[in-house]
Design an enzyme around this catalytic site. Sequence first.
Site: not given
Ligand code: 26V
Length: 799
Positions: A356, A539-540, A545, A647, A651
């Site tokens: 992801h 969004k987060r 982003k 996502t 929406k």
């Molecule tokens: C995790 C971390 C961990 C520490 C450092 C920075 C960082 C940045 C992002 C993440 C998230 C990774 C996994 C995640 O949540 N991905 C999201 O998954 C969604 C569903 O597939 C997708 O729509 C998003 O674009 C994606 O960011």
Amino acid sequence: MDLRNGLRPLGSTPAEFEQDLLSNLYYRRGTTVESASAQDAYETLALTVRDRLAARRARTAAAHYETNPRWVYYLSAEYLLGPQLEQNLLYSGTTDLAPAALKALGFSPEEVEALDVEPGLGNGGLGRLAACLLDSLATLDIPAVGYGIRYDLGIFKQDFENGEQVEKPDDWTFQGDPWEFPAPDDWQTVGFYGYVGPEGWVPGEIVHGEPSHLLVPGYGTETVNIVRLWRARAAQASFDLRRFSAGQYAEAVQEAVKAENISKVLYPDDSTEMGRELRLKQQYFLVSCSLRDIIRRFRFRNSDWSDFPVKTVIQLNDTHPTLAIPELMRLLVDEEKLDWEQAWSLVRQTFAYTCHTLLPEALETWPVDMLGRLLPRHLEIIYRINAELLDEVRATFPDDLSRVRNLSLIQEEPQRRVRMANLAVTGTFKVNGVAELHSQLLTSTTFADFAALWPDKFTNVTNGVTPRRFVRLANPGLSALITEGLGSEDWLRDLSLLSGLAPLADDASFRARWRSEKRHAKSALGLGDPGAMLDVMIKRFHEYKRQQLKILHVITLYQRLQSAPGRFGVPRTVLFGGKAAPAYYAAKSIIKTINAVAAAVAADPKSSGLLRVVFPANYNVTLAEKIIPAADLSEQISMAGKEASGTGNMKLALNGALTIGTLDGANVEIRDRVGADNFFLFGLDAPAALSLRSGDYQPRSYYEADDELRAALDALSNGVFGGAGQEVAQSLLGRDEYLTLADYRSYIDKQDEVAAVWQNQERWTRMSILNTAGSGFFSSDRTVSDYLERIWRASPVRP
Ligand code: 26V
């Protein structure tokens, strides 16, 4: 025995529903109408609705038992299920019965409904995707179970103090959870630490996993699946009665507290070292409990291990559950006494992995030391898998040391760490990205060497969202209009039918009604002038982003109000929503800056009726369902090549918002489908961004060349929006990691075009309808169909 028809059916008339509500109030809640509180009414209503789904659940389980089908198991550390009441009313066909029955017993339906608490067991898109996929699996009648962790505390509650994010605990089960079925008799035992002796792994610590499940009903079908969540419990002997009697209360429960901490809190994906081992423990806890449960279920109807991958596919939602790979090896080799080769072959036919992210820093690794201490046997297994992997690499690419280094499960420098993504790719039969562009970039960059080794392993499954929650429930007014326009409700189970709305974009009276639904949704949100464009970024918070780009735009609009009102454009309400990881300082500075800009804009009479910035605290699924229907403009402005999919973009488009966005993630596919004319594209594409980023990027050159950009950054640097604003400016004028300044001009110009189009409301509405009409592809039903065809290969079983 006929397992399917052994139940007395529950009534579906208003009188029967009211009767059930009343008897549940007496017999299960243990109170009376006269003394019942709103909470009593809520809990009782939940039970009454749940019973109707439970009857369907029983029929589903019976059909599954009879069929002995192939199962899809979804392993995920996160589920963002959203509020349950409204959904379960809709799916059980009691949406109208419930408020009537409540009123008849003297309760206020609104007051009762407001007590429904959303289980926030996820961070953002990844957790919500898991929930959408479960909804679609049930809707498509696929035998499936979602496995997760029942965190005592979900994602923190966000509050603002002096504009700063503060985090409060989310004790979501404080009043209990009426939707949950505890199943304490299905508990599992999980070991940690210890050593590997001649007799095998001897754990040094034992924790119990106690499951409970929530019902996951399908829409427009009988199927009700489950999501099973594990809670850590101390082994019974851990309470130290001797110490307690001696008055050492804290010491007496020390062991128990330590064990139960495993499922205490959801990690808000922060980057601090503290508590990392606890997170690894959570991951193993999830995996170990779930695999034993999966095997227990397999044994109901099967006995031969060679059937395991025939009857079972296990999807790993990102790398968080990757320890399932060595854990299944351990169970098969150490406990079931299979030989290594057979076990490895079964494992590699059973698991599939969804990646992801594209951010290298988001790819999980664990220190070898830590993993080896916590799970000594698993580290041995990982080493053996690695040795065999590297033999294969050397055989395929002789004398290619760089491939060996890249593909190894172990990173050597600067510290020896286990690369979970490499383990996930090695131990699975399919790996997928979550949007076309993301999957391409995975095979050309992140996993390029693996793609060269195993080209057929990689595929794409573009994300989707459930139209039941995010259109039908969130936006009942627009849903009714869509149903009228299409002549049936079939679109809720086949979202491609939305294309039938396209001709109605040319119908002036349909457009007027469409516009009026948007206005209604905006009024319901209560943001004042429903005539102003509602411009949303929800969004987060993460620098990639680029919420900071959006603030620069707001500051530019604000400065135009001061010095060039003729260039301002149209009345806008800019809405931000989202949380930052508690340890993510830069993201928190962006939040604080937004709140400072919002206050400055609000305090200035020149903005009155023209510009407003709102930032409701604690964005979550509940709030998303209120904001999305009201949105006119959807901000999807990440640096190209960074957002795996998104996502929220889907929406919003489904609800008729127009997108302003980069060619990133699923934006690319949204634009292809809604038409380039109905999408506001700006900015560098992924190859251009990559090449600028890897060359000699000079953010200052953009600052110097652009008067409006300079003015906006100067205001930030000079402290007009506080110290946090100065930090944001410093970061942008320093490294500007995500090329915000490079994309600023293109973004501002595109926003001016957005404003010009807004002035022609007929044109805007036409584009809005075409966005909804073109977004049918983004149903999670289609996503699940793609998973079924490309990876899962399971078939429906109808109760
Ligand atoms: C995790 C971390 C961990 C520490 C450092 C920075 C960082 C940045 C992002 C993440 C998230 C990774 C996994 C995640 O949540 N991905 C999201 O998954 C969604 C569903 O597939 C997708 O729509 C998003 O674009 C994606 O960011």
